[in-house]
Design an enzyme around this catalytic site. Structure first.
Site, mmCIF file in Angstrom:
data_model
loop_
_atom_site.group_PDB
_atom_site.id
_atom_site.type_symbol
_atom_site.label_atom_id
_atom_site.label_comp_id
_atom_site.label_asym_id
_atom_site.label_seq_id
_atom_site.Cartn_x
_atom_site.Cartn_y
_atom_site.Cartn_z
ATOM 1 N N LYS A 1 -29.419 31.035 -25.308
ATOM 2 C CA LYS A 1 -30.261 32.260 -25.327
ATOM 3 C C LYS A 1 -31.460 32.102 -26.246
ATOM 4 O O LYS A 1 -32.531 32.656 -25.994
ATOM 5 C CB LYS A 1 -29.454 33.496 -25.737
ATOM 6 N N GLU B 1 -26.686 32.265 -16.666
ATOM 7 C CA GLU B 1 -25.653 33.305 -16.766
ATOM 8 C C GLU B 1 -24.915 33.234 -18.108
ATOM 9 O O GLU B 1 -24.617 34.255 -18.738
ATOM 10 C CB GLU B 1 -24.655 33.151 -15.618
ATOM 11 N N LYS C 1 -30.428 38.145 -26.655
ATOM 12 C CA LYS C 1 -29.760 38.452 -25.382
ATOM 13 C C LYS C 1 -30.366 39.679 -24.705
ATOM 14 O O LYS C 1 -30.573 39.695 -23.495
ATOM 15 C CB LYS C 1 -28.259 38.632 -25.630
ATOM 16 N N GLU D 1 -19.750 31.613 -37.625
ATOM 17 C CA GLU D 1 -20.286 30.374 -38.185
ATOM 18 C C GLU D 1 -20.166 30.413 -39.710
ATOM 19 O O GLU D 1 -20.040 31.489 -40.303
ATOM 20 C CB GLU D 1 -21.774 30.262 -37.859
ATOM 21 N N VAL E 1 -25.960 35.036 -21.801
ATOM 22 C CA VAL E 1 -25.686 36.422 -22.204
ATOM 23 C C VAL E 1 -24.249 36.776 -21.835
ATOM 24 O O VAL E 1 -23.905 36.823 -20.654
ATOM 25 C CB VAL E 1 -26.638 37.424 -21.503
ATOM 26 N N GLY F 1 -16.500 31.264 -26.213
ATOM 27 C CA GLY F 1 -15.357 30.363 -26.103
ATOM 28 C C GLY F 1 -15.599 29.312 -25.032
ATOM 29 O O GLY F 1 -16.403 29.514 -24.114
ATOM 30 N N ASP G 1 -28.954 37.332 -32.807
ATOM 31 C CA ASP G 1 -28.346 36.804 -31.580
ATOM 32 C C ASP G 1 -28.353 37.897 -30.490
ATOM 33 O O ASP G 1 -28.724 37.636 -29.338
ATOM 34 C CB ASP G 1 -26.911 36.351 -31.906
ATOM 35 N N ARG H 1 -24.784 13.763 -29.980
ATOM 36 C CA ARG H 1 -25.340 13.082 -31.159
ATOM 37 C C ARG H 1 -24.591 11.799 -31.482
ATOM 38 O O ARG H 1 -25.169 10.739 -31.633
ATOM 39 C CB ARG H 1 -25.244 14.035 -32.351
HETATM 40 N N1 LIG Z 1 -19.580 28.388 -28.220
HETATM 41 C C1 LIG Z 1 -19.657 29.466 -27.471
HETATM 42 O O1 LIG Z 1 -18.696 30.226 -27.337
HETATM 43 C C2 LIG Z 1 -20.934 29.773 -26.737
HETATM 44 C C3 LIG Z 1 -20.985 30.916 -25.908
HETATM 45 C C4 LIG Z 1 -22.162 31.195 -25.196
HETATM 46 C C5 LIG Z 1 -23.256 30.364 -25.335
HETATM 47 N N2 LIG Z 1 -23.174 29.270 -26.178
HETATM 48 C C6 LIG Z 1 -24.357 28.415 -26.282
HETATM 49 O O2 LIG Z 1 -24.026 27.130 -25.788
HETATM 50 C C7 LIG Z 1 -24.778 26.136 -26.477
HETATM 51 C C8 LIG Z 1 -23.807 25.103 -27.064
HETATM 52 O O3 LIG Z 1 -22.944 25.749 -27.971
HETATM 53 P P1 LIG Z 1 -21.620 25.035 -28.540
HETATM 54 O O4 LIG Z 1 -20.822 26.111 -29.183
HETATM 55 O O5 LIG Z 1 -20.972 24.219 -27.483
HETATM 56 O O6 LIG Z 1 -22.249 24.095 -29.676
HETATM 57 P P2 LIG Z 1 -21.554 22.866 -30.431
HETATM 58 O O7 LIG Z 1 -20.083 22.940 -30.306
HETATM 59 O O8 LIG Z 1 -22.158 22.820 -31.780
HETATM 60 O O9 LIG Z 1 -22.054 21.586 -29.593
HETATM 61 C C9 LIG Z 1 -23.369 21.135 -29.628
HETATM 62 C C10 LIG Z 1 -23.429 19.785 -28.974
HETATM 63 O O10 LIG Z 1 -24.778 19.352 -28.994
HETATM 64 C C11 LIG Z 1 -24.837 18.020 -29.466
HETATM 65 N N3 LIG Z 1 -26.108 17.798 -30.155
HETATM 66 C C12 LIG Z 1 -26.558 18.358 -31.294
HETATM 67 N N4 LIG Z 1 -27.764 17.893 -31.616
HETATM 68 C C13 LIG Z 1 -28.072 16.986 -30.677
HETATM 69 C C14 LIG Z 1 -29.172 16.131 -30.453
HETATM 70 N N5 LIG Z 1 -30.207 16.115 -31.289
HETATM 71 N N6 LIG Z 1 -29.163 15.325 -29.366
HETATM 72 C C15 LIG Z 1 -28.129 15.348 -28.511
HETATM 73 N N7 LIG Z 1 -27.033 16.120 -28.658
HETATM 74 C C16 LIG Z 1 -27.012 16.940 -29.733
HETATM 75 C C17 LIG Z 1 -23.662 17.876 -30.412
HETATM 76 O O11 LIG Z 1 -23.329 16.488 -30.518
HETATM 77 P P3 LIG Z 1 -22.064 15.933 -31.347
HETATM 78 O O12 LIG Z 1 -20.858 16.501 -30.654
HETATM 79 O O13 LIG Z 1 -22.141 14.466 -31.202
HETATM 80 O O14 LIG Z 1 -22.225 16.447 -32.737
HETATM 81 C C18 LIG Z 1 -22.603 18.696 -29.678
HETATM 82 O O15 LIG Z 1 -21.939 17.925 -28.730
HETATM 83 C C19 LIG Z 1 -25.612 26.903 -27.524
HETATM 84 O O16 LIG Z 1 -26.870 27.171 -27.003
HETATM 85 C C20 LIG Z 1 -24.845 28.189 -27.699
HETATM 86 O O17 LIG Z 1 -25.656 29.261 -28.130
HETATM 87 C C21 LIG Z 1 -22.052 28.967 -26.864
#
Ligand SMILES: NC(=O)c1ccc[n+]([C@@H]2O[C@H](COP(=O)([O-])OP(=O)(O)OC[C@H]3O[C@@H](n4cnc5c(N)ncnc54)[C@H](OP(=O)(O)O)[C@@H]3O)[C@@H](O)[C@H]2O)c1
Length: 431
Positions: free
Chosen positions: A94, A118, A194, A179, A121, A291, A190, A33
């Site tokens: 997911k 992968e 999954k 969150e 989930v 993580g 969530d 973003r």
């Molecule tokens: N975190 C975990 O442990 C984890 C584990 C398994 C799966 N996941 C999955 O992985 C995915 C990402 O999770 P995350 O924790 O990494 O999320 P996050 O930290 O909130 O990062 C989201 C990223 O997406 C960008 N973004 C948001 N809206 C956007 C838009 N309209 N256009 C372009 N970029 C945009 C954000 O940009 P900015 O940085 O500029 O704000 C940020 O870099 C999700 O689907 C989540 O369910 C996460």
């Protein structure tokens, strides 16, 4: 392999850091973003895009990774753009796949692209690869997952630190495990996404998110955790996909599991899957379910696997072979139950409740009255009445709870939790 990465947050940053330590994959385009935001990874010299779908369409890459999140919107636009342009696609999302997986798998197949998911989930726990490949020869009987680290962390705090639910949730938020708005986790949605995805893979059926019955952990109290523990159980939020006769049951609910079971050993933010196949027997997989590093490990694994040439369809089977299966009604699911009624300590209460249960054909294996709270500070003399039932259908328990609520005997909402029967086939054989 040249790739583009949409999303530079927790997982996107983790992925770039991992790939910078490995050969064979070059990140040539990124998108997020805010361009000026401080990042956890180096992005100097990588082409920047403000729009994920434009990047997916225009960047000269073999594969697009989506790490933005959300079930539609920009994540869906990015997926459609990448696949329509004939580019392989990897995601940790997911929500996107549980809702639009069928459409995306169809599009991927039409364009001859691979989709890797992968990380969607249980992050580093390789359950998708295991079910898609290593366990493929089995008829899947049941998949039981602890797939939400936030809920598992909260329940673990109740169990080992004696915190109440609200305090444990605040601790989880302080540590970055929950969150600011934790409802998608604590209300079970969530986990539902999954298990819908795992069921699609295991039963060769399109993802059926709307068929998952969902209960979260919000009604669980410290008392319940302690009462369960005293009788040799832990409480875990389980996501279950089960074949019953020729139907499937998909459900998420807090459940009592035996303290000496593999599922009870899963504490804190860890995730685990207990797979039951007809030939494999039980297979237990556990590890880091969230993580930056653990999730990046799963995303990068998919990228490298696709770079080696893997092109398995998204849900194992070609899209045309995915067949919707009938669903087993939740009302008919049978299990032993733990029932907790908070009532006034007066003559006749137990008899009234026992009569209603017997009218609903519910037979009890144990009954216990606990007045621990009564002795502390409880001028109204409320006590906990704990009932342990033999195997009972959900329908009967629901009917009994309604009737008991109508008596106005309850001081708090009743808690009714299922008790997991781990391997009924084995139990039957032993019997
Ligand atoms: N975190 C975990 O442990 C984890 C584990 C398994 C799966 N996941 C999955 O992985 C995915 C990402 O999770 P995350 O924790 O990494 O999320 P996050 O930290 O909130 O990062 C989201 C990223 O997406 C960008 N973004 C948001 N809206 C956007 C838009 N309209 N256009 C372009 N970029 C945009 C954000 O940009 P900015 O940085 O500029 O704000 C940020 O870099 C999700 O689907 C989540 O369910 C996460």
């Amino acid at each position: 392999m040249r790739i583009a990465v949409a999303g530079m947050g927790t997982v996107g940053g983790g992925l770039l850091n991992l790939l910078q330590q490995r050969d064979g994959v070059e990140v040539v385009a990124v998108c997020a973003r805010e361009r000026k935001k401080q990042r956890t990874c180096k992005i100097d010299g990588i082409a920047w895009y403000d729009d994920a779908a434009v990047m997916a369409r225009e960047a000269e890459v073999d594969l697009v990774v989506e790490l933005i999140g959300g079930e539609g919107g920009v994540a869906l636009d990015c997926a459609r753009a990448a696949l329509s342009a004939g580019k392989n696609f990897v995601t940790a999302n997911k929500a996107l796949l549980a809702r639009h997986g069928a459409e995306l798998s169809c599009l991927a197949e039409a364009k001859g692209c691979a989709v890797g998911w992968e990380a969607a989930v249980a992050a580093a726990v390789p359950v998708v690869a295991a079910v898609r490949q290593s366990l493929l020869a089995n008829s899947t009987q049941r998949i039981t997952g602890i797939v939400n680290g936030t809920c598992n962390y909260i329940l673990s705090r109740l169990e080992t630190d004696g915190e109440d639910l609200a305090t444990a949730l605040r601790t989880a938020q302080t540590k970055g495990y929950a969150e600011a708005d934790p409802r998608a986790d604590t209300q079970g949605f969530d986990s539902a996404q999954k298990i819908a995805l795992l069921a699609a893979l295991a039963f060769a059926t399109p993802p059926a998110l709307d068929e998952v019955s969902v209960e979260g952990i919000e009604q669980i109290s410290l008392d319940d955790v302690n009462f369960a523990k005293r009788r040799g159980y832990a409480i875990r939020l389980l996501a279950i996909a089960e074949r019953i006769e020729d139907k499937i049951s998909l459900r998420v609910h807090p459940t009592l599991v035996r303290l000496d079971s593999s599922l009870a050993s899963v504490c804190g933010v860890r995730n685990a899957i207990l797979y039951q196949g007809d030939f494999s027997g039980q297979v237990f997989l556990a590890g880091q379910g969230a993580g930056a590093a653990a999730t990046a490990s799963a995303v990068a694994g998919d990228i490298l696997d696709i770079a080696r040439g893997r092109k398995t369809p998204m849900f194992g089977m070609p899209h045309a072979n995915l067949a919707p299966l009938p669903f087993f009604p939740l009302d008919d699911i049978v299990s032993p139950w733990y029932l907790h009624f908070r009532v006034q300590d007066k003559v006749g209460v137990v008899a009234t409740i026992a009569t209603i249960l017997s009218e609903c054909n519910i037979s009890l294996s144990a009954i216990l009255q606990d007045d621990t709270r009564a002795r502390q500070q409880n001028p109204l003399r409320h006590v906990s009445l704990l009932l342990w039932t033999h195997r009972t259908a959900t329908r009967a328990v629901a009917r009994a709870l309604c009737a008991i609520e109508e008596t106005s005997l309850l001081q708090e909402q009743a808690v009714a939790l299922r008790i997991l029967e781990e391997d009924r086939r084995k139990d039957r054989e032993e019997a």
